[in-house]
Design an enzyme around this catalytic site. Structure first.
Site, short mmCIF file in Angstrom:
data_model
loop_
_atom_site.label_atom_id
_atom_site.label_comp_id
_atom_site.label_asym_id
_atom_site.label_seq_id
_atom_site.Cartn_x
_atom_site.Cartn_y
_atom_site.Cartn_z
N TRP A 34 0.61 -1.59 0.25
CA TRP A 34 -0.24 0.02 -0.05
C TRP A 34 1.15 1.03 0.06
O TRP A 34 0.64 2.17 -1.17
CB TRP A 34 -1.21 0.16 0.87
CG TRP A 34 -1.90 -1.32 0.99
CD1 TRP A 34 -1.69 -2.03 1.92
CD2 TRP A 34 -2.78 -0.67 -0.45
NE1 TRP A 34 -3.20 -3.02 1.70
CE2 TRP A 34 -3.90 -2.53 -0.01
CE3 TRP A 34 -3.82 -1.10 -0.66
CZ2 TRP A 34 -4.61 -3.30 -0.86
CZ3 TRP A 34 -4.66 -0.77 -1.65
CH2 TRP A 34 -4.84 -2.70 -1.80
N ASP B 244 -1.87 6.63 6.74
CA ASP B 244 -3.03 5.76 6.07
C ASP B 244 -2.75 5.04 8.01
O ASP B 244 -2.32 4.26 7.72
CB ASP B 244 -2.11 4.67 4.83
CG ASP B 244 -3.08 3.71 3.81
OD1 ASP B 244 -4.32 3.33 4.92
OD2 ASP B 244 -2.95 3.23 3.22
N LYS C 127 -11.67 -2.25 6.70
CA LYS C 127 -11.66 -2.98 7.99
C LYS C 127 -11.58 -2.88 9.24
O LYS C 127 -12.31 -3.83 9.62
CB LYS C 127 -9.58 -2.21 8.34
CG LYS C 127 -8.99 -3.67 6.42
CD LYS C 127 -9.34 -2.77 5.67
CE LYS C 127 -8.11 -3.33 4.50
NZ LYS C 127 -7.68 -2.77 3.33
C1 LIG Z 1 -6.98 -2.30 1.77
C2 LIG Z 1 -5.67 -1.33 2.01
C3 LIG Z 1 -5.83 0.17 0.94
C4 LIG Z 1 -6.59 0.03 0.10
O1 LIG Z 1 -8.75 0.13 0.80
P1 LIG Z 1 -8.89 1.10 -1.08
O2 LIG Z 1 -10.38 1.48 0.10
O3 LIG Z 1 -9.44 -0.44 -1.30
O4 LIG Z 1 -9.29 1.54 -1.62
C5 LIG Z 1 -4.77 0.83 1.39
N1 LIG Z 1 -4.38 1.17 2.32
C6 LIG Z 1 -4.36 -0.52 3.30
C7 LIG Z 1 -2.74 -0.85 4.15
C8 LIG Z 1 -5.38 -0.99 3.19
O5 LIG Z 1 -5.26 -2.02 3.81
#
Ligand SMILES: *Cc1c(COP(=O)(O)O)cnc(C)c1O
Length: 367
Positions: free
Chosen positions: A99, A166, A190
């Site tokens: 990511w 993030d 999540k």
């Molecule tokens: C799942 C995830 C993403 C992607 O998320 P989307 O909502 O599908 O864009 C980005 N960063 C991390 C750390 C993730 O776990």
């Protein structure tokens, strides 16, 4: 048979949260209408959005000067919105996994990107330490929990420039000091709700400093002015996020989440560390409390498929590891009950028992 949901995302939600959502889909607030079919500009839905923002501020202890947004586009749209809004000349990034790499790729469209440290030399199995954050960068970007590789930054680090994080897969998993960050974002799917919404917490004074024009939908200031309603928001996901935030608050907030998360992770890592068959893939100090990654020890590598089938037959869902790590990944987010962790442990022990004979033979050969 009871199912235990270890999926990485979309992932397990609290049962009561799902029930409250299902009720509102059938009859929203006693209106006789579904939450799916009412105007986002009506007073009932505006109240949902306002309460969701309020609860988020309360649960995460968001200080004055910060705005909270719920937008379409998940985490990934923010990979480009962040540099669009913040990168004038140069940004710094910590490269800790898939990511982070994706975020870096987007930032490069907007200016210079310095990768201050990377753990790619060991397949992202650890969080780099002792890196220096350049004080002339417009911001410093981190991924607090690396969902795929099972590593996590456990503290709120100090940064001389706005810290951008993030937090898709560890938001609300522990108490945190929001004031250390310039911007926090992630996808909801999540730890907060279903897919379809992302969250953004942004310190207002870091915005408006770049010279470029920004298209409206990608401009955080436009979304702030419009209270996440510049266009039709992801109504149902926001409703569910509200229910999750109430659930977190009523259980005792983020202190409680952290306590339970630490207990669940310790149970599972303890079994892995004492196993003759399984092996953790992340360096101990960097281990994630949210995504537990493990493989079969080398000499048992050919048992991987057999364990997966065995675990699935016992109701374990979503434990196949991501292809870039292999093996297994148990995602044990806030809403995953302790009983599910215990159920997985029981399955692992049962499998190990079944293989004891084979293990004893191997031991004899080694002697
Ligand atoms: C799942 C995830 C993403 C992607 O998320 P989307 O909502 O599908 O864009 C980005 N960063 C991390 C750390 C993730 O776990």
């Amino acid at each position: 048979m009871k199912k235990h949901n270890f999926s990485a995302g979309p992932s397990v939600l609290a049962r009561t949260v799902i029930e409250k959502t299902a009720e509102a889909v059938l009859d929203f607030n006693g209106t006789g209408l579904s939450v799916l079919e009412v105007s986002h500009r009506g007073k009932d839905f505006i109240a949902v959005m306002d309460e969701t923002v309020e609860l988020f501020r309360e649960v995460l202890n968001v200080p004055e000067g910060y705005e909270v947004l719920f937008l379409h586009g998940g985490a990934s749209l923010n990979f480009c919105m962040i540099p669009f809004n913040l990168l004038q000349k140069k940004a710094a990034y910590l490269e800790t996994g898939t990511w982070a790499k994706k975020a870096i790729k987007e930032a490069k469209y907007f200016g210079q990107v310095d990768i201050v440290a990377s753990s790619k030399d060991k397949n992202f199995s650890y969080i780099p330490r002792n890196f220096e954050i350049p004080s002339d960068a417009d911001y410093f970007h981190i991924t607090t929990n690396n969902t795929i590789f099972g590593t996590q930054i456990h503290e709120d680090i100090e940064s001389p420039v706005p810290l951008v994080a993030d937090m898709s897969s560890d938001i609300c998993s522990r108490p945190m000091d929001v004031s250390r960050y310039g911007l926090i974002y992630g996808g909801a799917q999540k730890n907060l709700g279903p897919a379809g919404a992302g969250f953004v917490v942004v310190r207002k004074d870091i915005l408006g400093k770049v010279e470029r024009d920004i298209p409206s939908m990608l401009d955080y200031r436009i979304h702030i002015e419009n209270c996440s309603m510049f266009n039709t928001p992801p109504c149902l996901p926001v409703f569910t996020i509200r229910e999750t935030l109430k659930w977190i608050r009523d259980l005792g907030g983020l202190e409680k989440m952290q306590e339970v998360n630490a207990r669940k992770a310790a149970m599972l890592y303890d079994v892995i560390d004492n196993s003759r068959v399984f092996l953790g893939t992340a360096e101990k100090e960097s281990r994630s409390l949210m995504n537990v990654c493990f493989v079969m020890q080398d000499e048992f590598a050919d048992l991987e498929a057999e364990f997966l089938t065995f675990a699935q037959s016992k109701g374990m869902i979503g434990i196949k590891g991501h292809r870039s790590v292999g093996g297994f990944r148990a995602s044990i987010y806030n809403a995953l009950p302790v009983e599910s962790v215990q159920a997985l442990i029981d399955v692992m022990s049962e499998f190990e028992d079944k293989k004891r004979k084979l293990i004893m033979q191997n031991n004899t050969i080694h002697k």
